[in-house]
Write a protein that holds these residues in place. Structure first.
Motif, mmCIF file in Angstrom:
data_model
loop_
_atom_site.group_PDB
_atom_site.id
_atom_site.type_symbol
_atom_site.label_atom_id
_atom_site.label_comp_id
_atom_site.label_asym_id
_atom_site.label_seq_id
_atom_site.Cartn_x
_atom_site.Cartn_y
_atom_site.Cartn_z
ATOM 1 N N LEU A 43 0.850 -1.193 0.000
ATOM 2 C CA LEU A 43 0.000 0.000 0.000
ATOM 3 C C LEU A 43 0.882 1.238 0.000
ATOM 4 C CD1 LEU A 43 -2.787 1.418 0.420
ATOM 5 C CD2 LEU A 43 -2.323 1.291 2.881
ATOM 6 N N ASP A 46 -1.342 7.041 2.448
ATOM 7 C CA ASP A 46 -1.170 8.477 2.716
ATOM 8 C C ASP A 46 -0.546 8.679 4.103
ATOM 9 O OD1 ASP A 46 -3.344 7.892 4.295
ATOM 10 O OD2 ASP A 46 -4.604 9.527 3.564
ATOM 11 N N SER A 47 -0.305 7.582 4.809
ATOM 12 C CA SER A 47 0.478 7.646 6.055
ATOM 13 C C SER A 47 1.882 8.175 5.758
ATOM 14 C CB SER A 47 0.560 6.261 6.732
ATOM 15 O OG SER A 47 0.950 5.270 5.794
ATOM 16 N N ILE A 205 -5.581 -4.058 10.041
ATOM 17 C CA ILE A 205 -4.504 -3.330 10.703
ATOM 18 C C ILE A 205 -5.079 -3.023 12.082
ATOM 19 C CG2 ILE A 205 -5.124 -1.130 9.526
ATOM 20 C CD1 ILE A 205 -2.009 -0.470 9.830
ATOM 21 N N LEU A 215 -1.905 -6.038 7.712
ATOM 22 C CA LEU A 215 -1.160 -4.885 7.207
ATOM 23 C C LEU A 215 -0.401 -4.242 8.356
ATOM 24 C CD1 LEU A 215 -0.570 -2.523 5.119
ATOM 25 C CD2 LEU A 215 -2.672 -1.466 5.934
ATOM 26 N N ILE A 217 2.351 -0.718 8.928
ATOM 27 C CA ILE A 217 3.027 0.439 8.328
ATOM 28 C C ILE A 217 4.520 0.109 8.371
ATOM 29 C CG2 ILE A 217 3.511 2.907 8.598
ATOM 30 C CD1 ILE A 217 0.566 2.615 8.222
HETATM 31 O O1 KIV Z 1 -2.151 5.377 4.757
HETATM 32 C C1 KIV Z 1 -2.051 4.274 5.282
HETATM 33 O O2 KIV Z 1 -0.973 3.699 5.420
HETATM 34 C C2 KIV Z 1 -3.281 3.666 5.751
HETATM 35 C C3 KIV Z 1 -3.138 2.770 6.922
HETATM 36 C C4 KIV Z 1 -3.159 3.570 8.175
HETATM 37 C C5 KIV Z 1 -4.177 1.758 6.947
HETATM 38 O O3 KIV Z 1 -4.330 3.962 5.272
#
Ligand code: KIV
Length: 284
Positions: A43, A46-47, A205, A215, A217
């Motif tokens: 992924l 937007d984190s 998560i 998931l 980060i």
């Molecule tokens: O932006 C991201 O990594 C996410 C996670 C917090 C699930 O959306």
């Protein structure tokens, strides 16, 4: 190097009870590491607003930033399923804007799918994206872009009535045509209930082991993000410590004259040093 998985592989994995391993990634080298390590999906979250840019939250992140990072991740992990995360205000104001922005992840960054936050209230957007031929991952429970409305980054669905609302959101996301759903920060009983009720793969998560995949980060997993550590995080190494110590050693070496050494220097070609000295002496 394995073949890039598709949503049908993930559906099959759910049926067979094989866990899907999912991680965020924001840059080229990390994506390379992830692909070598055998991650099933990545992924571009937007984190990155917090983990890479040092913002307080995800709200300031804009589409162009997401595209640049998604392009880097795609280059680093050409054989891994990559999902682009729709940033705040890239899909809320109109369905047309949502479809256009989601399409950018596919056209400009080569992503396989997009993710967007929200349950019942964004079912119409999900439907439009699916109708446009886009693979969609929903995201419910704690939705960081609306953490202001939730009173902060807090676990959701912790009472029976609130858990029922989370389940209703999950059902709405599936009914709208989403291909997968991410459940964030909800009790494991609720996560497991949703995983067994929905036919689409459920990623967790902080939603417990009963989901079809997990998931994390990447900045949490490697111990790089230092502002706070959510309860659902497991740190697998401490990059902050390793890198800080390496930098301290570098400072000490340069200041003490221990770096650079002979092995770090380029030598002049055979016979050129004497010629160079003579040239400098003659002033020509
Ligand atoms: O932006 C991201 O990594 C996410 C996670 C917090 C699930 O959306």
């Amino acid at each position: 190097m394995g073949k890039r998985k598709t949503i049908y592989d993930f559906l099959q994995m759910k049926k067979e009870g094989k866990k899907i391993v999912f991680l965020t990634s924001y840059d080229f080298p990390t994506a390379q590491f992830a692909e070598t390590a055998g991650l099933d999906m990545l992924l571009v979250g937007d984190s990155l607003g917090m983990c890479v840019y040092g913002y307080e939250g995800t709200v300031p992140v804009v589409m162009d930033q997401m595209i640049y990072h998604a392009q880097a991740v795609r280059r680093g992990a050409p054989n891994t399923f990559v999902i682009g995360d729709m940033p705040f205000m890239s899909y809320q104001s109109s369905i047309e804007k949502a479809v256009e922005n989601a399409g950018r992840f596919l056209k400009e960054a080569g992503c396989d799918a997009i993710k967007l936050e929200g349950g019942k209230r964004i079912a119409g957007v999900i439907r439009a994206l699916v109708d446009a031929g886009i693979v969609v991952m929903g995201h419910i429970g704690l939705t960081p872009q609306s953490s202001g409305q939730l009173g902060g980054h807090k676990a959701q669905g912790r009472t029976a009535d609130l858990a029922k609302l989370v389940v209703e959101d999950a059902l709405a996301v599936q009914a709208a045509g989403a291909h997968m759903i991410l459940l964030e920060a909800i009790p494991p009983e609720v996560g497991a209930y949703i995983a067994t009720t929905l036919t689409i793969p459920t990623l967790s998560i902080g939603a417990g082991p009963g989901c079809d995949g997990q998931l994390l980060i990447v900045s949490d997993l490697i111990g790089q993000f230092q502002a706070f550590t959510p309860k659902f995080v497991k740190k697998y190494c401490n990059v902050a410590e390793v890198v800080t110590n390496a930098m301290k050693s570098y400072c000490a070496d340069v200041r003490g004259g221990a770096f650079p050494e002979e092995e770090h220097c380029y030598r002049m070609l055979e016979g050129e040093e004497d010629k160079f000295k003579a040239l400098m002496k003659s002033g020509r």
